[in-house]
Motif scaffolding. Structure first.
Motif, PDB file in Angstrom:
ATOM      1  N   ARG A  54       6.648  -8.864  83.050  1.00  0.00           N
ATOM      2  CA  ARG A  54       8.045  -8.804  82.856  1.00  0.00           C
ATOM      3  C   ARG A  54       8.881  -8.693  84.195  1.00  0.00           C
ATOM      4  O   ARG A  54       8.235  -8.242  85.173  1.00  0.00           O
ATOM      5  N   VAL A  55      10.099  -9.281  84.397  1.00  0.00           N
ATOM      6  CA  VAL A  55      10.732  -9.459  85.442  1.00  0.00           C
ATOM      7  C   VAL A  55      11.916  -8.671  85.183  1.00  0.00           C
ATOM      8  O   VAL A  55      12.831  -8.914  84.294  1.00  0.00           O
ATOM      9  N   THR A  56      12.656  -7.820  86.013  1.00  0.00           N
ATOM     10  CA  THR A  56      13.873  -7.086  85.760  1.00  0.00           C
ATOM     11  C   THR A  56      15.024  -7.797  86.804  1.00  0.00           C
ATOM     12  O   THR A  56      14.630  -7.733  88.154  1.00  0.00           O
ATOM     13  N   LEU A  57      15.947  -8.133  86.157  1.00  0.00           N
ATOM     14  CA  LEU A  57      17.028  -8.795  87.042  1.00  0.00           C
ATOM     15  C   LEU A  57      17.821  -8.147  87.257  1.00  0.00           C
ATOM     16  O   LEU A  57      18.027  -6.738  87.203  1.00  0.00           O
ATOM     17  N   ALA A  58      18.702  -8.253  88.542  1.00  0.00           N
ATOM     18  CA  ALA A  58      19.806  -7.380  89.035  1.00  0.00           C
ATOM     19  C   ALA A  58      20.973  -7.200  87.909  1.00  0.00           C
ATOM     20  O   ALA A  58      21.516  -6.045  88.118  1.00  0.00           O
ATOM     21  N   ALA A  59      21.126  -8.253  87.238  1.00  0.00           N
ATOM     22  CA  ALA A  59      22.324  -7.861  86.351  1.00  0.00           C
ATOM     23  C   ALA A  59      21.886  -8.851  85.031  1.00  0.00           C
ATOM     24  O   ALA A  59      20.887  -9.281  84.741  1.00  0.00           O
ATOM     25  N   ALA A  60      22.684  -8.235  83.852  1.00  0.00           N
ATOM     26  CA  ALA A  60      22.200  -8.940  82.599  1.00  0.00           C
ATOM     27  C   ALA A  60      22.647 -10.324  82.506  1.00  0.00           C
ATOM     28  O   ALA A  60      23.950 -10.556  82.651  1.00  0.00           O
ATOM     29  N   PRO A  61      21.792 -11.361  82.012  1.00  0.00           N
ATOM     30  CA  PRO A  61      22.338 -12.812  82.022  1.00  0.00           C
ATOM     31  C   PRO A  61      23.347 -12.966  80.771  1.00  0.00           C
ATOM     32  O   PRO A  61      23.018 -12.534  79.537  1.00  0.00           O
ATOM     33  N   VAL A  62      24.731 -12.980  80.988  1.00  0.00           N
ATOM     34  CA  VAL A  62      25.544 -13.271  79.786  1.00  0.00           C
ATOM     35  C   VAL A  62      26.611 -14.510  80.157  1.00  0.00           C
ATOM     36  O   VAL A  62      26.788 -14.907  81.468  1.00  0.00           O
ATOM     37  N   THR A  63      27.130 -15.087  79.115  1.00  0.00           N
ATOM     38  CA  THR A  63      27.960 -16.450  79.461  1.00  0.00           C
ATOM     39  C   THR A  63      29.294 -16.252  78.643  1.00  0.00           C
ATOM     40  O   THR A  63      29.517 -16.762  77.597  1.00  0.00           O
ATOM     41  N   PRO A  64      30.075 -15.140  79.018  1.00  0.00           N
ATOM     42  CA  PRO A  64      31.528 -14.916  78.152  1.00  0.00           C
ATOM     43  C   PRO A  64      32.352 -16.060  77.966  1.00  0.00           C
ATOM     44  O   PRO A  64      32.930 -16.403  77.096  1.00  0.00           O
TER      45      PRO A  64
END
Lengths: 382, 195
Positions: A54-64
């Motif tokens: 598992r990889v922890t990203l610096a921010a949550a991927p979202v596309t508002p």
């Protein structure tokens, strides 16, 4: 035991039992065999990448500003990077209240979108382009993205900008659009870049960009279902707001309509078809009014192959073929989203909720979204 | 005499012209093709509420998070402006532009949202093709939209009610802003979309 003690105790036991029941229901929502997509995110966690637990990203991927018109995250063709969309809220915006009631004035900065690059080899995670969102990665490593004319998304101001292309991830950006507008990058179809233009009323046009200043309208008032494995054609959906709902098979090189299927002439369970589907071999899967629909594209014919029903009222987004027997998509839930895993033979769909206890970050629910590259062709495909 | 003048002034002030009304839109979502748009108003400080309603459509699906497809998300909206002769590529004529709105998933923003009909920038009809003209109200399915609220109006090829005209008149007669164009300041004539 007196009645005064018995009644509260019974009440407590009843509440505890009902709480246990809720937990059980959540567990039962994921029967053995229900699986998430091959690669996916849960909040900031990226799972399913070959060679990475598992990889922890610096921010949550979202596309508002793009919803699921574009993937939240896209792996690079060489597998070294994952580029993803992030969103930094500059001030809270309560959806229940109007901007006026929150003291938000026209022009106030509300948020700052960005595209981030996670280097799986080096383990670094950095901002790639600030004030940008939606990207597509071509098989040769060229990367395209939309960049806003201003960094911040502001109240009452259209977030306009341009589409840029870099020959490689560190190459210089070249502007491919001549006119600043609202664009969302969808994917590469061979050498052509397919992007959405968002017009007043949220009307969507699918454009083909063939190079700097070379723009064609591929479909007006339509959504991109999928790009053919060889990148030469695209299946586009049209909703009932502009005539009979239908899907059109379009030649990307010149916009010729190769085939069309009037959806009012097929199984009523289809109803309308949504964008952001997948194409494998001669089959295309797309969201539909009742769940999922699979079309067969044979030469210049499009026909209905089968429908798959999701639970009542449950919309399925971004369906992806997984191997030859499954289709996975996602659906929103109170805890931020669940995957829907469908068997293509039995047409039975079940929910998969990996990391059910995951908590969202930065005010977002723990989104569960697939990670994929809709661009075609990809290595091994012709 | 002076007392009579004062009394007349106070009477005019309290009964008031139409501009003394305070108005707002509501949208009660039922189906994509058949929901209810209302203009409501009061004469402050009286709490008595008046309203007029018309059939309205929104979206082609009921997923308020589906950009370009779902119906309008619930919540309160500020108005960004009102035009009589708006000339966009898809939206023209008498329109009200409302703010962007985050949908129920807490993330996706719906944008470019209007209350409008299908008419030309000069408030007429352009009915030339055999099936569907974007600026001609021909049929039931014209209530569908990419996400906006749409109301009917008559055309040479169909006899739908003049709901756009009635809504426009009610807006201006009962508390809507008289100004046209984009609003620089926050606007009290808000829209509430029921969940």
């Amino acid at each position: 035991m007196t009645a005064r003690m018995t009644i509260p105790l019974c009440l407590f036991l009843a509440l505890a039992a009902s709480a246990c029941g809720s937990a059980q229901t959540e567990r039962e929502a994921q029967p053995p065999g229900a699986r998430p997509p091959a690669v996916y995110t849960v909040g900031r966690t990226l799972l399913g990448l070959p060679g990475h637990d598992r990889v922890t990203l610096a921010a949550a991927p979202v596309t508002p500003l793009a919803g699921w018109l574009t993937p939240v995250a896209v792996p690079s063709p060489d597998g070294r990077f994952v580029a993803y969309n992030a969103w930094r809220e500059l001030r809270e915006d309560d959806p229940a209240l109007s901007w006026e009631d929150q003291g938000i004035s026209a022009g106030d900065p509300l948020a700052r979108p960005s595209i981030r690059l996670h280097d799986l080899q080096a383990g670094t995670d950095s901002a790639y382009v600030v004030g940008a969102f939606s990207l597509a990665w071509r098989g040769d490593g060229a990367i395209a993205y939309f960049k806003g004319a201003n960094r911040d998304y502001r109240a009452g101001v259209r977030y306009v900008g341009d589409v840029f292309v870099r020959a490689s991830v560190n190459g210089p950006p070249r502007r491919w659009t001549e006119q600043t507008d609202r664009y969302i990058v969808a994917g590469w179809a061979g050498p052509s870049l397919l992007v959405y233009r968002v017009r007043a009323g949220e009307a969507l046009d699918v454009l083909a960009l063939d190079g700097p200043g070379k723009r064609r309208v591929l479909a007006s008032d339509g959504g991109l279902v999928a790009i053919s494995p060889d990148g030469t054609s695209a299946l586009v959906e049209h909703g009932p707001e502009a005539g009979q709902p239908r899907v059109d098979l379009i030649a990307v090189s010149n916009g010729t309509k190769l085939a069309s299927l009037d959806l009012s002439t097929v199984d009523p369970a289809v109803g309308v078809v949504g964008y952001a589907g997948d194409w494998q071999g001669d089959l295309v899967v797309a969201p539909s009014a009742s769940g999922l629909v699979v079309f067969r594209v044979a030469g210049s014919r499009v026909e209905l192959a089968r429908t798959m029903r999701a639970a009542a009222g449950q919309g399925v987004a971004e369906p992806r073929f997984v191997g030859l027997s499954r289709v996975t998509g996602w659906t929103s839930s109170s805890s931020g989203g669940a995957f829907v895993d469908c068997d293509r033979v039995s047409a039975r769909c079940v929910r998969a909720v990996p990391l059910p206890d995951a908590r969202g970050v930065e005010g977002f629910p723990a989104w569960r979204r697939p990670v994929y590259n809709p661009s075609r062709p990809q290595e091994g495909e012709t | 005499m002076r007392i009579a003048l004062l009394a007349a002034f106070v009477l005019c002030w309290t009964v008031g012209p139409a501009s003394a009304a305070n108005g707002w839109w509501t949208f009660d979502r039922n189906t994509n093709l058949n929901s209810t748009l209302s203009w409501k108003w009061t004469y402050p400080p009286s709490p008595a509420e008046y309203s007029r309603s018309w059939r309205g459509g929104s979206g082609t699906t009921m997923d308020e998070c589906e950009i370009g497809r779902g119906w309008l998300p619930s919540g309160w909206y500020a108005q960004k402006g009102h035009w009589d002769h708006y000339d966009g590529s898809k939206v023209k004529g008498r329109v009200w532009w409302v703010q962007d709105k985050t949908c129920r998933d807490g993330s996706t923003r719906r944008t470019e949202l209007f209350i409008h009909s299908e008419e030309t920038a000069s408030n007429s009809q352009s009915c030339t093709s055999t099936y569907d003209d974007p600026f001609c109200w021909e049929r039931e399915s014209d209530y569908y939209s990419s996400g906006c609220i749409k109301v009917a109006r008559p055309s040479p090829v169909a006899s739908f009610p003049n709901d756009l005209g009635a809504a426009h008149a009610a807006y201006h007669d009962y508390g809507g802003k008289s100004a046209h164009g984009a609003y620089d300041t926050s606007d009290a004539n808000e829209l509430y979309v029921y969940s």
